[in-house]
Enzyme design. Structure first.
Site, mmCIF file in Angstrom:
data_model
loop_
_atom_site.group_PDB
_atom_site.id
_atom_site.type_symbol
_atom_site.label_atom_id
_atom_site.label_comp_id
_atom_site.label_asym_id
_atom_site.label_seq_id
_atom_site.Cartn_x
_atom_site.Cartn_y
_atom_site.Cartn_z
ATOM 1 N N LYS A 73 -75.036 -36.183 -29.695
ATOM 2 C CA LYS A 73 -76.208 -37.051 -29.578
ATOM 3 C C LYS A 73 -75.840 -38.371 -30.239
ATOM 4 O O LYS A 73 -74.775 -38.474 -30.861
ATOM 5 C CB LYS A 73 -77.409 -36.432 -30.296
ATOM 6 C CG LYS A 73 -77.109 -35.971 -31.742
ATOM 7 C CD LYS A 73 -78.317 -35.300 -32.400
ATOM 8 C CE LYS A 73 -78.503 -33.879 -31.938
ATOM 9 N NZ LYS A 73 -79.863 -33.563 -31.574
ATOM 10 N N ARG A 74 -76.706 -39.403 -30.095
ATOM 11 C CA ARG A 74 -76.438 -40.657 -30.790
ATOM 12 C C ARG A 74 -76.275 -40.385 -32.286
ATOM 13 O O ARG A 74 -76.917 -39.497 -32.840
ATOM 14 C CB ARG A 74 -77.588 -41.644 -30.533
ATOM 15 C CG ARG A 74 -77.600 -42.183 -29.123
ATOM 16 C CD ARG A 74 -76.322 -42.919 -28.792
ATOM 17 N NE ARG A 74 -76.244 -44.140 -29.552
ATOM 18 C CZ ARG A 74 -76.594 -45.329 -29.084
ATOM 19 N NH1 ARG A 74 -76.991 -45.473 -27.833
ATOM 20 N NH2 ARG A 74 -76.516 -46.404 -29.844
ATOM 21 N N THR A 94 -83.918 -33.785 -26.202
ATOM 22 C CA THR A 94 -83.805 -33.194 -24.862
ATOM 23 C C THR A 94 -82.466 -32.466 -24.726
ATOM 24 O O THR A 94 -82.351 -31.538 -23.925
ATOM 25 C CB THR A 94 -83.917 -34.286 -23.770
ATOM 26 O OG1 THR A 94 -83.135 -35.414 -24.183
ATOM 27 C CG2 THR A 94 -85.358 -34.710 -23.555
HETATM 28 C C1 F59 Z 1 -85.120 -51.314 -28.853
HETATM 29 C C2 F59 Z 1 -85.141 -52.670 -29.113
HETATM 30 C C3 F59 Z 1 -84.068 -53.484 -28.780
HETATM 31 C C4 F59 Z 1 -82.986 -52.921 -28.146
HETATM 32 C C5 F59 Z 1 -82.965 -51.565 -27.865
HETATM 33 C C6 F59 Z 1 -84.030 -50.743 -28.216
HETATM 34 C C7 F59 Z 1 -83.985 -49.320 -27.951
HETATM 35 C C8 F59 Z 1 -83.304 -48.833 -26.857
HETATM 36 C C9 F59 Z 1 -83.212 -47.467 -26.615
HETATM 37 C C10 F59 Z 1 -84.608 -48.415 -28.779
HETATM 38 C C11 F59 Z 1 -84.524 -47.042 -28.539
HETATM 39 C C12 F59 Z 1 -83.828 -46.582 -27.454
HETATM 40 C C13 F59 Z 1 -83.658 -45.138 -27.175
HETATM 41 O O1 F59 Z 1 -82.704 -44.785 -26.508
HETATM 42 N N1 F59 Z 1 -84.549 -44.260 -27.667
HETATM 43 C C14 F59 Z 1 -84.484 -42.914 -27.448
HETATM 44 O O2 F59 Z 1 -83.583 -42.401 -26.794
HETATM 45 N N2 F59 Z 1 -85.458 -42.162 -27.936
HETATM 46 C C15 F59 Z 1 -85.480 -40.731 -27.712
HETATM 47 O O3 F59 Z 1 -86.264 -40.451 -26.567
HETATM 48 C C16 F59 Z 1 -86.124 -39.105 -26.162
HETATM 49 C C17 F59 Z 1 -86.906 -38.917 -24.881
HETATM 50 O O4 F59 Z 1 -88.271 -38.910 -25.128
HETATM 51 C C18 F59 Z 1 -86.593 -38.156 -27.268
HETATM 52 O O5 F59 Z 1 -86.303 -36.857 -26.868
HETATM 53 C C19 F59 Z 1 -85.888 -38.468 -28.592
HETATM 54 O O6 F59 Z 1 -86.450 -37.704 -29.621
HETATM 55 C C20 F59 Z 1 -86.008 -39.958 -28.900
HETATM 56 O O7 F59 Z 1 -85.258 -40.275 -30.056
#
Ligand code: F59
Length: 829
Positions: free
Chosen positions: A561-562, A669
């Site tokens: 994961k990240r 996920t």
């Molecule tokens: C925000 C601002 C500027 C540039 C980039 C971003 C940004 C881009 C991608 C912030 C977050 C993300 C991102 O990839 N976030 C997630 O992947 N969140 C995840 O979403 C999944 C699907 O719902 C969840 O399962 C997981 O818990 C959550 O961390």
């Protein structure tokens, strides 16, 4: 063929190229020899892949056109997302069109194997992680269920960076994925729209004396759509993912042009083309960047114009029923400027009054939140907004003024509430709070797992919940069983189908039927053999990319994961160090031989995440080089983790690590992908882990760690050093780290990691959870000693994963948010 007006098109998709082997082979040859101009299959099989992709695309485009026509008069959804993490498409299309045998036969003419040809495809990485991959799983489910849902995103020239590891350090490299062309896309230049930036707002009076505001002197860019077909599984539905590319308009800066700056004026066009150049990594240091706001507005404006143009083609300028036919689902706050942009388009361009426009907006917008980290909530500086999107800023002020009147009614005389809820955060540098804009402008706000949604209404958005409880709901995430089981684990898929029939592919609740086979020793032996074969494939991958020899007879313990502190890869590596220390001490009592695999990208500006990668790599090297550890422990960091890598990893895992600090992971996920493929989970009660445990009936799941109700109290009295002193395992691990054993030639490089671990303000509570993590890992080892029982638990995990199909999630979005009636295609099945 028929002609209508001056267009000429096949009557419907049944006139389109057929799926039989012979036609397929002819088309493959035609594309190979004529479209691509090749005569020999090269070593790389690249052109054969391209020819096959084009052959299959032919079969998709006619269905895509038909699906659009079928849906043209239906209520439909636009899924707006800055990210779609698609991965490879060839095998997915073949699976969903159910033409694997035919394709394999056609390829036989070239003595080529589908598996090898498929490897020539680039992994389309137009997303960071879970949020982007969720959007891709959702598109697959919507098509499988014949729902009229269109994805809208950006056609980034450069996707998620490629990660190389050099001496344990992450190196980012650009991913120019479009260089060799993207055979799946279809440009639709006739649907190009203009998007405005900069300029100012002019006010003028019409004949009736009414004031009108006009956004003028703007610098416009074109948004050109590229359509990617999204095939539904076994139903001839093909939905559309419309990705926008930015292009310069033909206008020049005339003053510059006339002053003899011709070349300079043309070169300036580059600015427009920058918008769709690169995907932003999810990186706190990138927050507030102007180009990112330009991307967000570009996507929203282009997509909303596209839906409105389509509406006008069919209905003229009458918007009275527009809201009955449209939903805009916002994937996080990234596209939340859509709220203000829809207002602008309806008022300025289509002459609706404020109230009409607001009714439409608040009946069509729906917002999904994906994070509980307060620092991750998006904000934009008012000054930047004002300069880049002056008319949008005006509209946001007006939305805010009206909203604050409502707040005042609910909490009379309470200026604290006004300040707390305002769309504008006051201060020396006022900011627009995008999550608040999304909540105010939407009829639905959802979280992505039960616990996450509960915390949203109890904490992050408590006041909004008091104002509008009806808006808030939960939609627990899911993943598509087509890619994450049928495609990535063909042997297991085969075994399932032999025993419970094929219906599970489209009705994943059927998977629970394999519970009946848990005591069938022939079945469980086959199950164990499939797992072992998958582990052998992962061994090859790890050997090739990490140079580490994994052994399929050892337990595969995986965390991919990240890289983020809240996901606690650090806790994992502390456990690895603990095992290593025990091995060195000759204390292997109750231990089970393990291969630990960790993979993931760190945001380029996230220094601590990069140090964690370096630590993992150094520990891996020390352990793997130590002959004492060889029989017990091997560790590898897999570079460049992506969708394609996960397709080999999740079928091969025995143990899935889901160990975030409680209350931090919205859902997760990856946890579901592992569960579907029969891995057992070691995890905290966080995100969707809670529901996975529930689905399993409380057994066969290794839970540990502080619970979300406890963490605040723990933080308040946290004394890391005391915890370390009282735990001899942990003190030994910390001592080994401090001794420099893992960085003999690189003194001090892990000091900041040690500092955070030992800090009383460690937000991730790593030391606190260490003892219970070690204990849970001992239970894992004990369980793994009994191979037969472990296999049964593996079966039970897959059997209990039925609810984590994105088909279930999408059925809930469809019924509870989108209110889509199922179309004839799905009723016919
Ligand atoms: C925000 C601002 C500027 C540039 C980039 C971003 C940004 C881009 C991608 C912030 C977050 C993300 C991102 O990839 N976030 C997630 O992947 N969140 C995840 O979403 C999944 C699907 O719902 C969840 O399962 C997981 O818990 C959550 O961390």
């Amino acid at each position: 063929m028929t002609t209508s007006g001056n267009v000429c098109h096949p009557v419907d998709w049944q006139d389109a190229p057929t799926l039989d082997t012979e036609t397929l082979a002819d088309d493959l040859a035609r594309h190979f020899h004529y479209t691509l101009g090749r005569d020999k299959v090269g070593e790389s099989q690249h052109y054969l892949y391209q020819a096959l992709a084009l052959t299959i695309r032919d079969r998709l485009v006619s269905r895509m056109r038909q699906t659009r026509e079928d849906n043209s008069k239906k209520r439909s959804v636009a899924y707006l997302s800055l990210e779609f993490l698609i991965g490879r498409s060839l095998n997915n299309a073949i699976l969903n069109l159910e033409m694997e045998q035919e394709v394999k036969q056609a390829l036989a003419n070239y003595c080529a194997e589908l598996e090898r040809v498929g490897e020539a495809e680039h992994d389309a990485g137009l997303g960071n992680g879970g949020l982007g991959r969720l959007a891709a799983c959702f598109l697959d489910s919507c098509a499988a269920m014949a729902l009229p849902v269109t994805g809208y995103g950006i056609r980034y020239e450069y996707g998620m960076f490629n990660q190389r590891i050099d001496n344990g350090y992450q190196i980012e490299q650009p991913d120019h994925w479009l260089r060799e062309g993207h055979p799946w896309e279809l440009p639709a230049p006739d649907k190009t729209v203009r998007v405005k930036f900069f300029g100012h707002v002019a006010v003028h009076k019409d004949e009736q004396g009414r004031l009108h505001r006009e956004w003028v002197d703007t610098h416009d860019v074109y948004a050109v759509p590229y359509d990617v077909p999204v095939p539904g599984c076994g139903n001839d539905v093909v939905n559309t993912l419309r990705l926008w590319k930015s292009e310069a308009t033909d206008e020049f800066d005339l003053s510059e042009f006339n002053a003899g700056g011709y070349a300079e004026a043309v070169a300036k066009k580059n600015l427009a083309e920058q918008i769709s150049m690169v995907l932003y990594p999810n990186d706190a240091s990138e927050n507030g960047k102007e180009l990112r706001l330009r991307q967000q507005y570009f996507l929203c404006s282009a997509s909303l114009q596209d839906r409105i143009n389509r509406w006008i083609e069919l209905n003229g300028e009458d918007f009275t029923e527009f809201a009955d036919y449209h939903v805009f689902q916002l994937n996080d706050t990234h596209p939340s400027i859509a709220v203000a942009e829809l207002m602008r388009l309806l008022i300025d361009e289509h002459k609706l009054d404020w109230q009409q426009a607001w009714d439409i907006t608040t009946k069509t917008m729906a917002y999904t939140n994906h994070t509980l980290l307060p620092e991750a909530l998006e904000k934009w500086s008012v000054a930047l907004f004002q300069r880049l999107l002056p008319r949008l800023m005006e509209i946001i002020y007006e939305i805010n003024a009206r909203f604050l009147t409502e707040v005042a009614k609910k909490w009379p005389g309470c200026s604290d509430k006004q300040r707390a809820l305002s769309l504008i955060e006051e201060g020396p540098y006022p900011q627009v709070r995008m999550a608040y804009l999304a909540i105010v402008g939407s009829f639905s706000v959802n979280g992505v797992a039960a616990l996450h949604s509960k915390l949203l209404v109890e904490r992050l958005f408590k006041d909004f919940y008091e104002l509008w409880p009806h808006k808030f709901n939960n939609k627990t995430n899911g993943v598509t069983p087509r890619r994450w089981l049928a495609h990535c684990n063909p042997q297991l898929a085969q075994l399932l189908t032999e025993n419970i029939g094929q219906t599970w592919v489209k009705d994943f609740s059927q998977i629970s039927k394999i519970k009946d086979y848990v005591n069938d020793s022939k079945f469980t032996a086959q199950w164990a053999k499939v797992k072992r074969d998958n582990k052998l494939k992962l061994c090859e991958l790890v050997q090739k990319h990490c140079g580490v020899e994994f052994d399929a007879d050892m337990m595969f313990d995986v965390q991919v994961k990240r890289i983020h502190e809240y996901k606690r890869q650090l806790l994992n590596i502390l456990h690895v160090i603990h095992l290593y220390r025990r091995i060195c001490d000759g204390d292997t009592q109750g231990m089970v031989p393990r291969c630990v695999l960790i993979g993931g990208k760190a945001a380029p500006g996230y220094d601590m995440a990069k140090q964690i990668i370096k630590l993992i790599c150094n520990v891996a090297k020390t352990v793997n080089d130590d002959p004492r550890a060889q029989p017990w422990l091997r560790v590898a960091f897999l570079p460049n983790y992506n969708v394609t890598a996960m397709e080999t990893i999740c079928p091969a895992a025995d143990l899935s690590e889901q160990i975030s600090t409680a209350g931090k992971e919205a859902s997760g996920t990856g946890n579901m992908k592992f569960m579907m493929n029969g891995a057992l989970t070691i995890g905290t009660l966080d995100g969707a882990n809670v529901e996975m445990l529930e689905a399993l009936g409380g057994e066969d799941f290794f839970v540990f760690g502080a619970q979300v109700e406890e963490v605040d109290a723990i933080r308040a009295n946290y004394n890391a050093q005391e915890i370390i002193n009282n735990d001899k395992n942990l003190s030994a691990v910390i001592a080994l780290l401090e001794s420099g054993h893992f960085n003999l030639c690189e003194p001090g490089i892990f000091n900041s990691i040690l500092y955070v671990l030992k800090s009383d303000s460690d937000p991730w509570l790593t030391c606190y959870d260490f003892a219970s993590y070690v204990q849970a890992q001992e239970q894992v080892s004990a369980a793994y000693q009994n191979k037969a029982r472990w296999t049964q638990m593996s079966v039970l995990n897959t059997a209990a994963s039925g609810t984590f199909s994105s088909d279930r999630t999408i059925a809930q979005y469809s019924q509870e948010i989108w209110q889509l009636q199922h179309t004839s295609n799905s009723e016919g099945e």
